[in-house]
Design an enzyme around this catalytic site. Structure first.
Site, PDB file in Angstrom:
ATOM      1  N   SER A 205       0.594  -1.276  -3.004  1.00 33.71           N
ATOM      2  CA  SER A 205       1.211  -0.076  -2.438  1.00 33.71           C
ATOM      3  C   SER A 205       2.396   0.339  -3.298  1.00 33.71           C
ATOM      4  O   SER A 205       3.277  -0.474  -3.576  1.00 33.71           O
ATOM      5  CB  SER A 205       1.672  -0.375  -1.009  1.00 33.71           C
ATOM      6  OG  SER A 205       2.347   0.742  -0.491  1.00 33.71           O
ATOM      7  N   THR A 243      -9.692  14.479  -3.180  1.00 32.97           N
ATOM      8  CA  THR A 243      -8.967  14.872  -4.393  1.00 32.97           C
ATOM      9  C   THR A 243      -7.800  13.908  -4.625  1.00 32.97           C
ATOM     10  O   THR A 243      -7.073  13.570  -3.694  1.00 32.97           O
ATOM     11  CB  THR A 243      -8.433  16.319  -4.242  1.00 32.97           C
ATOM     12  OG1 THR A 243      -9.555  17.153  -3.980  1.00 32.97           O
ATOM     13  CG2 THR A 243      -7.710  16.780  -5.495  1.00 32.97           C
ATOM     14  N   CYS A 331       7.911  -3.311  17.948  1.00 35.82           N
ATOM     15  CA  CYS A 331       7.724  -2.752  19.284  1.00 35.82           C
ATOM     16  C   CYS A 331       6.254  -2.429  19.501  1.00 35.82           C
ATOM     17  O   CYS A 331       5.638  -1.794  18.676  1.00 35.82           O
ATOM     18  CB  CYS A 331       8.518  -1.462  19.407  1.00 35.82           C
ATOM     19  SG  CYS A 331      10.132  -1.748  20.095  1.00 35.82           S
TER      20      CYS A 331
HETATM   21  N1  PLP Z   1       0.515  -5.181   3.676  1.00 34.19           N
HETATM   22  C1  PLP Z   1       1.767  -5.655   3.629  1.00 34.19           C
HETATM   23  C2  PLP Z   1       2.001  -7.104   3.355  1.00 34.19           C
HETATM   24  C3  PLP Z   1       2.849  -4.787   3.820  1.00 34.19           C
HETATM   25  O1  PLP Z   1       4.095  -5.260   3.773  1.00 34.19           O
HETATM   26  C4  PLP Z   1       2.585  -3.419   4.068  1.00 34.19           C
HETATM   27  C5  PLP Z   1       3.689  -2.469   4.340  1.00 34.19           C
HETATM   28  O2  PLP Z   1       4.677  -2.803   4.949  1.00 34.19           O
HETATM   29  C6  PLP Z   1       1.253  -2.984   4.093  1.00 34.19           C
HETATM   30  C7  PLP Z   1       0.251  -3.885   3.897  1.00 34.19           C
HETATM   31  C8  PLP Z   1       0.919  -1.545   4.326  1.00 34.19           C
HETATM   32  O3  PLP Z   1       1.161  -0.781   3.173  1.00 34.19           O
HETATM   33  P1  PLP Z   1       1.269   0.808   3.252  1.00 34.19           P
HETATM   34  O4  PLP Z   1       2.565   1.115   3.905  1.00 34.19           O
HETATM   35  O5  PLP Z   1       1.222   1.274   1.830  1.00 34.19           O
HETATM   36  O6  PLP Z   1       0.074   1.277   4.025  1.00 34.19           O
END
Ligand code: PLP
Length: 392
Positions: A205, A243, A331
């Site tokens: 990400s 896209t 939460c």
């Molecule tokens: N996986 C982990 C370990 C994360 O810390 C996060 C985001 O906090 C995600 C997945 C999700 O990523 P994104 O916010 O890009 O969808």
């Protein structure tokens, strides 16, 4: 790095998201202005943008020791996890219908597992030890001839524990099972080579490494059987329709380029600041629990529970003192639940509620760490003085 409010804030929540690096912003800007064309268009600007995307793909691939064709751009870590897990389970479902993961995964993996279970797939959720580590022996025992995929995160987003992915990947490989890892918290922060770590699929990400939100990548080893998750146009070699988020992809590649520079030095710097923070807290405040493994830990992660302190009050008090931090609790349905990660490592809910996560970043200085070490004992002591359960 604060967020632009009047008081100069100390940002200690880099695991939640990171500020977009100035160079990333500058690299993206032309694609939000003049270079707005669609990369699928055949006229020259379209072809030029397509070339830029392929260059970005090569940059991301090289960082992982992968081939450019093995990278799929998509909307972020959540989509990458969903695509990998559902993609493999659906592709293999006639012969294999079993999925293995662990109890401290991000909800992007755990909710996907529940969804698959509701569809009739078999799911094994492995436990972790009190430091949050998965035992590779447990993975080996859980694999059956019906197992399609093992998904164990590279490092945990709450407690920072880094899993033995190389060993887990080797076990999966020996048993002929695909191995996916959620590397959202490690990509750009630790060196990763998908061959050395025996990884078949890996989720990335951009907004966790000083890139923009809403863009990410999935590494998929050549030959991996996977159904398409997003149907539509033929983008991303028919593996992810829609896209392309051109500016986002360019931003992700720029963030990778920047992450590579001085990575080892940054790991050393952050590790030392992290340990200064942890040692400082346990040295000055009583009745605290350090969560996660002290050694196999992300260089930027501090996660500590304070007995007789309520996490949300702590965050608000820190906010009032100019510190932006996070707690482990999430939460759900209006009621505050203790973090699934902290309860999975064996903490009682009343302890888990008193958690504080401080995650350091590129902008974090020793002075900021020392400021927190100065205010935190006072904040904790004030909160405990008001607590009906503190007997201290
Ligand atoms: N996986 C982990 C370990 C994360 O810390 C996060 C985001 O906090 C995600 C997945 C999700 O990523 P994104 O916010 O890009 O969808």
């Amino acid at each position: 790095m604060g967020q632009g409010s009047k008081m100069k804030m100390i940002y200690m929540d880099h695991a939640a998201t990171t500020p977009v690096h100035r160079c990333v912003f500058e690299a993206m800007a032309p694609y939000l202005k003049d270079k707005f064309g669609n990369p699928s268009s055949l006229y020259s600007i379209g072809r030029e943008i397509k070339k830029d995307i392929e260059q970005a793909r090569a940059e991301v691939a090289a960082f992982l020791g992968a081939e450019p064709e093995e990278i799929i751009f998509l909307s972020g870590g959540t989509e990458a996890d969903n695509t990998a897990i559902k993609g493999v389970l659906f592709a293999l479902r006639d012969k294999k219908d079993h999925f293995i993961t662990c109890s401290i995964e991000h909800h992007a993996v755990l909710e996907t597992a529940i969804f698959l279970e509701n569809l009739g797939f078999k799911v094994t959720v492995l436990p972790v030890d009190s430091n949050g580590l998965v035992d590779p022996g447990d993975v080996e025992k859980a694999i059956t001839d019906r197992t399609a995929l093992v998904s164990i995160m590279h490092a945990n987003n709450e407690i920072g524990t880094v899993q033995p992915v190389e060993e887990i990947g080797r076990i999966a490989q020996e048993k002929g099972v695909y191995f996916h890892t959620d590397a959202v918290q490690t990509f750009g922060h630790l060196p990763i080579n998908v061959d050395d770590l025996n990884i078949d699929m890996l989720a990335v990400s951009a907004h966790k490494l000083y890139g923009p939100k809403g863009v990410g990548a999935l590494y998929v080893r050549k030959g991996t059987k996977m159904t398409q998750f997003m149907h539509g146009g033929g983008q991303e070699r028919h593996r992810r329709a829609s896209t392309e988020n051109v500016a986002g992809i360019i931003g992700l590649a720029k963030a990778v380029e920047l992450a590579k520079v001085g990575l080892d030095e940054e790991i050393t710097r952050l590790t030392s600041l992290r340990d200064r923070m942890i040692d400082g807290i346990i040295g000055t405040i009583e009745k605290v629990h350090v969560n996660g493994d002290r050694e196999k830990r992300l260089p930027n992660n501090v996660n500590i529970c304070f007995e007789a302190v309520e996490g949300e009050s702590l965050l608000l008090a820190l906010d009032g003192n100019g510190v932006e931090a996070s707690s482990g609790s999430a939460c759900s349905s209006g009621a505050s639940e203790p973090s699934h990660v902290l309860t999975a490592i064996g903490l009682a809910p009343e302890i888990a509620f008193g958690s504080l996560r401080l995650t350091l970043g590129k902008g974090t200085t020793k002075e900021e760490v020392d400021y927190i070490l100065e205010v935190l004992p006072k904040v904790i002591s004030n909160l405990r003085a008001m607590s009906p359960v503190w007997s201290g």
